[in-house]
Design an enzyme around this catalytic site. Structure first.
Site, PDB file in Angstrom:
ATOM      1  N   ARG A 201       9.335  22.349   1.785  1.00 53.82           N
ATOM      2  CA  ARG A 201      11.186  21.939   2.150  1.00 53.82           C
ATOM      3  C   ARG A 201      10.918  21.745   3.433  1.00 53.82           C
ATOM      4  NH1 ARG A 201      13.207  21.352  -2.738  1.00 53.82           N
ATOM      5  NH2 ARG A 201      11.945  22.223  -4.247  1.00 53.82           N
ATOM      6  N   LEU A 202      10.052  22.021   4.189  1.00 55.23           N
ATOM      7  CA  LEU A 202      10.545  20.839   5.474  1.00 55.23           C
ATOM      8  C   LEU A 202      10.496  19.862   5.333  1.00 55.23           C
ATOM      9  CD1 LEU A 202       9.005  23.515   8.104  1.00 55.23           C
ATOM     10  CD2 LEU A 202      11.047  22.873   7.808  1.00 55.23           C
TER      11      LEU A 202
END
Ligand SMILES: Cc1cc2nc3c(=O)[nH]c(=O)nc-3n(C[C@H](O)[C@H](O)[C@H](O)COP(=O)(O)O)c2cc1C
Length: 222
Positions: A201-202
């Protein structure tokens, strides 16, 4: 650059490809310096992965009272620093663009965890390009374009079918003429953002911004 798929028959396993792309990530130091080159690479990947209508983009415009509106159009080519599409200039989007000639297009290649946003001023393409594009459409598409006063209310579907049939009979044996209201536009982009999903999710967001003829890149927080 043509928008049409060029690598039919070379479909890859989309799940493997998605995982590979997410692992590779997107690094401003390792990508093309030119957003058009990078866009071309990404579009080719989307086409080869078999994403339907990979060259369609959600086109956002703004009405005179500030209401954003959005719909899909087919991006037909990347020409002289811009992304082209064709439509009816008296449609809702055409009227919005006449008042506020700015737009953003969004390409969503979700099975690859990728999106691209292209933003800028919008200019009308000339009649010659409208004629060439219209001549290349399938005949039914030409007749449908003439039959449809795009975005106006019609009584029912039958009304459109009858209009189509009347036009088909009237044009038998001759070329269908492009309606004067049907034409092209180009988003003359000054901002192009590439988004690549990350496993953790980065996500990666690399934005190209144009100053004059020079492009610079920056990374944005996801
Ligand atoms: C995948 C896809 C591609 C489309 N391509 C076009 C296009 O190239 N030109 C167009 O006028 N409408 C296209 N449409 C229809 C538009 O989304 C929209 O319904 C129509 O242009 C009227 O929009 P408006 O009332 O906001 O002007 C497409 C729709 C889809 C789902």
């Amino acid at each position: 650059m043509a928008a049409r798929p060029q690598r039919k028959g070379r479909l890859v396993n989309i799940d493997d490809l998605r995982v590979r792309l997410m692992n590779e990530g997107l690094d401003a130091d390792n990508i093309a310096r030119d957003p058009f080159e990078l866009f071309g690479e990404w579009l080719e990947v989307a086409n080869s992965a078999g994403i339907p209508n990979a060259h369609s983009m959600a086109l956002a415009t703004t009405t005179p009272d500030g209401q954003p509106t959005v719909r899909n159009v087919l991006m037909q080519g990347v020409v002289d620093g811009g992304f082209t599409f064709y439509t009816n200039r008296t449609s809702e989007k055409g009227r919005a663009l006449a008042d506020c000639p700015k737009a953003e297009g969004l390409f969503s290649w979700l099975p690859l965890e990728r999106q691209v946003r292209v933003r800028g001023a919008v200019v009308e393409l000339d009649d010659a390009s409208g004629d060439a594009y219209f001549a290349g459409r399938p005949r039914a598409g030409q007749l449908a374009a003439v039959a449809s006063d795009q975005s106006t209310e019609v009584p029912d579907r039958d009304y459109l079918v009858k209009r189509f049939n009347v036009l088909e009979a009237a044009n038998e044996g001759r070329e269908v003429e492009r309606p004067p209201s049907w034409g092209g536009y180009k988003i003359q982009v000054d901002r192009v953002e590439f988004w690549q999903g990350d496993q953790h999710r980065l996500h990666d967001r690399i934005v190209f911004s144009r100053t004059g003829s020079r492009w610079s890149t920056a990374r944005l927080a996801p």
